[in-house]
Design a protein around this motif. Structure first.
Motif, mmCIF file in Angstrom:
data_model
loop_
_atom_site.group_PDB
_atom_site.id
_atom_site.type_symbol
_atom_site.label_atom_id
_atom_site.label_comp_id
_atom_site.label_asym_id
_atom_site.label_seq_id
_atom_site.Cartn_x
_atom_site.Cartn_y
_atom_site.Cartn_z
ATOM 1 N N HIS A 1 1.023 -1.171 0.052
ATOM 2 C CA HIS A 1 -0.156 0.086 -0.032
ATOM 3 C C HIS A 1 0.799 1.115 0.127
ATOM 4 O O HIS A 1 0.565 2.291 -0.883
ATOM 5 N N LYS A 2 2.065 1.097 0.813
ATOM 6 C CA LYS A 2 3.126 2.372 0.930
ATOM 7 C C LYS A 2 3.454 2.557 -0.518
ATOM 8 O O LYS A 2 4.081 3.638 -0.971
ATOM 9 N N LEU A 3 4.055 1.323 -1.081
ATOM 10 C CA LEU A 3 4.896 1.505 -2.517
ATOM 11 C C LEU A 3 3.933 2.041 -3.369
ATOM 12 O O LEU A 3 4.266 3.042 -4.500
ATOM 13 N N GLN A 4 2.555 1.575 -3.536
ATOM 14 C CA GLN A 4 1.463 2.119 -4.241
ATOM 15 C C GLN A 4 1.322 3.545 -4.346
ATOM 16 O O GLN A 4 1.141 4.484 -5.306
ATOM 17 N N ALA A 5 1.398 4.088 -3.023
ATOM 18 C CA ALA A 5 1.117 5.383 -2.690
ATOM 19 C C ALA A 5 2.389 6.389 -2.985
ATOM 20 O O ALA A 5 2.060 7.499 -3.761
ATOM 21 N N GLN A 6 3.548 5.855 -3.072
ATOM 22 C CA GLN A 6 4.808 6.378 -3.534
ATOM 23 C C GLN A 6 4.523 6.598 -4.899
ATOM 24 O O GLN A 6 5.076 7.564 -5.586
ATOM 25 N N ASP B 1 2.072 6.519 -6.826
ATOM 26 C CA ASP B 1 1.077 7.706 -7.184
ATOM 27 C C ASP B 1 1.502 8.840 -7.023
ATOM 28 O O ASP B 1 1.337 9.750 -8.032
ATOM 29 N N ASP B 2 2.360 9.057 -6.078
ATOM 30 C CA ASP B 2 2.885 10.383 -5.804
ATOM 31 C C ASP B 2 3.700 10.752 -6.960
ATOM 32 O O ASP B 2 3.983 12.002 -7.563
ATOM 33 N N ALA B 3 4.894 9.749 -7.450
ATOM 34 C CA ALA B 3 5.951 10.002 -8.290
ATOM 35 C C ALA B 3 5.142 10.186 -9.537
ATOM 36 O O ALA B 3 5.596 11.039 -10.596
#
Length: 425
Positions: free
Chosen positions: A106-111, A113-115
């Motif tokens: 979930h954290k990787l996906q958030a990163q 998305d931000d990128a």
């Protein structure tokens, strides 16, 4: 499993002592009368015991038979309880691994998305500069030089500004390309992590099912022990002593023990009701709200979701739920309608109940007191129905409910999850 190995051992010690002394009173008996599952073909009847006393050889054979039966009951119960504990620990380990991996994904996906947002912004900025350069192209400057030669100084300045602008544009284009590459790399990591979750989810589900099977087998063995061991001990006493009235004393003791257990259950129910009424930090159960949810117990929240130093193991680990602490034996309620998918020994979760609430959502209730699971696997329950009692089994340092909310099997923070459904925990 709803009865721990420690409780069973203490209970068995009381049984042996009671049978040996033939003191079959309410205070020492710890088993009730045999159930229908106790087959006459498997266990000797009182008439068979009396018949065996007529012959020394028959008496000795019956004594050996009963001792063997008692030993088998004890060994099977202990072995099944040990297997249930191991299966519960395997389930807990698999579920914990899945929860941690899901949170990391979930954290990787958030990163990622931000990128992706950063890359899009960089590309938009590069496009804006391209448009600006197009409006102030070198052709326009050349025209100005030919038509206004007296303004050559201003025009040279304009040429220099355009050169700087072009350099800046090159840098922004380069950054946009780099940002897009970073975004793609993060997205690839997130996708890879997501692919790995499938196997972890399958492992968690499989080990939970195995743990349920082991818990059921252990409970069956413990029930058989409780149903038969005290009677066998009394029969053994009748065969090896000259005491009279052993059978009638045993039956009186069974009746007294049944009454004692009923009094204990009634007292526990009164204590649970009192604890629920006086608990601080919110009450549980009751009528479901318009979304169909209720608070799973009373009590303040004593620990939230996230990584922490576990107070039991003293290692940093993901705490995949919230802890609510009303009082020992206080009721635990189903937070939503659902079907029981697990009710047994959950390793570090202690005695645990898991509900499938439909739509990929499930809820888990851990550290239930020994003997406090009030539902069985496969049973349908409704929101607000009492399913268990607060305890401190498993990796626990005090009476509380460990409550988890899971989406597609992976734990998520219960606070925002329940808040979105109108419930504060």
């Amino acid at each position: 499993m709803s009865t721990s190995a420690q409780t069973s051992l203490r209970s068995r010690s009381r049984l042996v002592a009671a049978a040996a002394a033939v003191v079959l009173t309410a205070g020492t008996l710890a088993a009730l009368a045999p159930t229908a599952s106790a087959s006459a073909a498997s266990y000797p009847s009182w008439s068979e015991v009396q018949q065996a006393k007529k012959s020394t050889s028959a008496q000795q054979a019956k004594v050996s038979e009963i001792k063997s039966l008692i030993s088998s009951l004890q060994s099977e119960a202990a072995a099944k309880q040990k297997a249930a504990q191991a299966a519960g620990e395997a389930y807990q380990a698999a579920q914990t691994k899945y929860d941690a991996a899901a949170l990391a994904q979930h954290k990787l996906q958030a990163q990622a998305d931000d990128a992706a947002k950063t890359a899009t912004q960089s590309e938009e900025q590069a496009g804006q500069l391209a448009a600006q350069l197009g409006r102030a192209s070198a052709n326009d400057v050349t025209t100005d030089i030919l038509t206004h030669p007296s303004n050559s100084g201003d025009l040279l300045y304009e040429l220099g500004a355009m050169s700087k602008l072009s350099e800046q544009a090159d840098g922004i284009y380069s950054q946009a390309t780099q940002d897009r590459g970073t975004a793609q790399a993060q997205a690839d990591k997130a996708d890879s992590a997501k692919d790995a979750l499938g196997d972890l989810a399958d492992a968690a589900q499989s080990t939970m099912q195995e743990a349920q099977g082991a818990a059921d087998a252990a409970q069956t063995a413990v029930d058989a022990q409780n149903d038969n061991e005290t009677r066998l001990e009394a029969q053994l006493t009748a065969l090896t002593t000259k005491q009279h009235g052993v059978e009638s004393a045993y039956k009186r003791g069974v009746a007294a023990e049944k009454a004692r257990q009923e009094r204990i259950a009634a007292a526990a129910a009164r204590a649970a009701a009192k604890a629920a009424a006086t608990s601080q930090g919110g009450t549980g159960g009751g009528t479901a709200n318009s979304a169909g949810w209720v608070r799973p117990s009373g009590g303040f929240q004593t620990s939230g979701y996230g990584y922490r130093v576990d107070p039991y193991t003293h290692y940093t680990a993901l705490h995949a739920g919230v802890d609510l602490a009303p009082a020992c034996y206080a009721p635990i309620y189903a937070a939503h309608d659902g079907t029981v998918t697990f009710a047994g020994n959950g390793g570090g979760y202690g005695n645990e109940v898991v509900l499938d609430n439909g739509g990929g959502i499930s809820t888990a209730y851990g550290h239930v007191v020994d003997g406090g699971i009030l539902v069985t696997s496969g049973q349908h329950v409704t929101a607000g129905q009492q399913i268990a009692k607060i305890g401190s089994t498993g990796w626990s340092t005090g009476c509380h409910l460990h409550f988890e909310t899971r989406i597609n099997g992976a734990a998520v923070d219960p606070v925002p999850f329940m808040a979105a459904r109108g419930i504060s925990v």
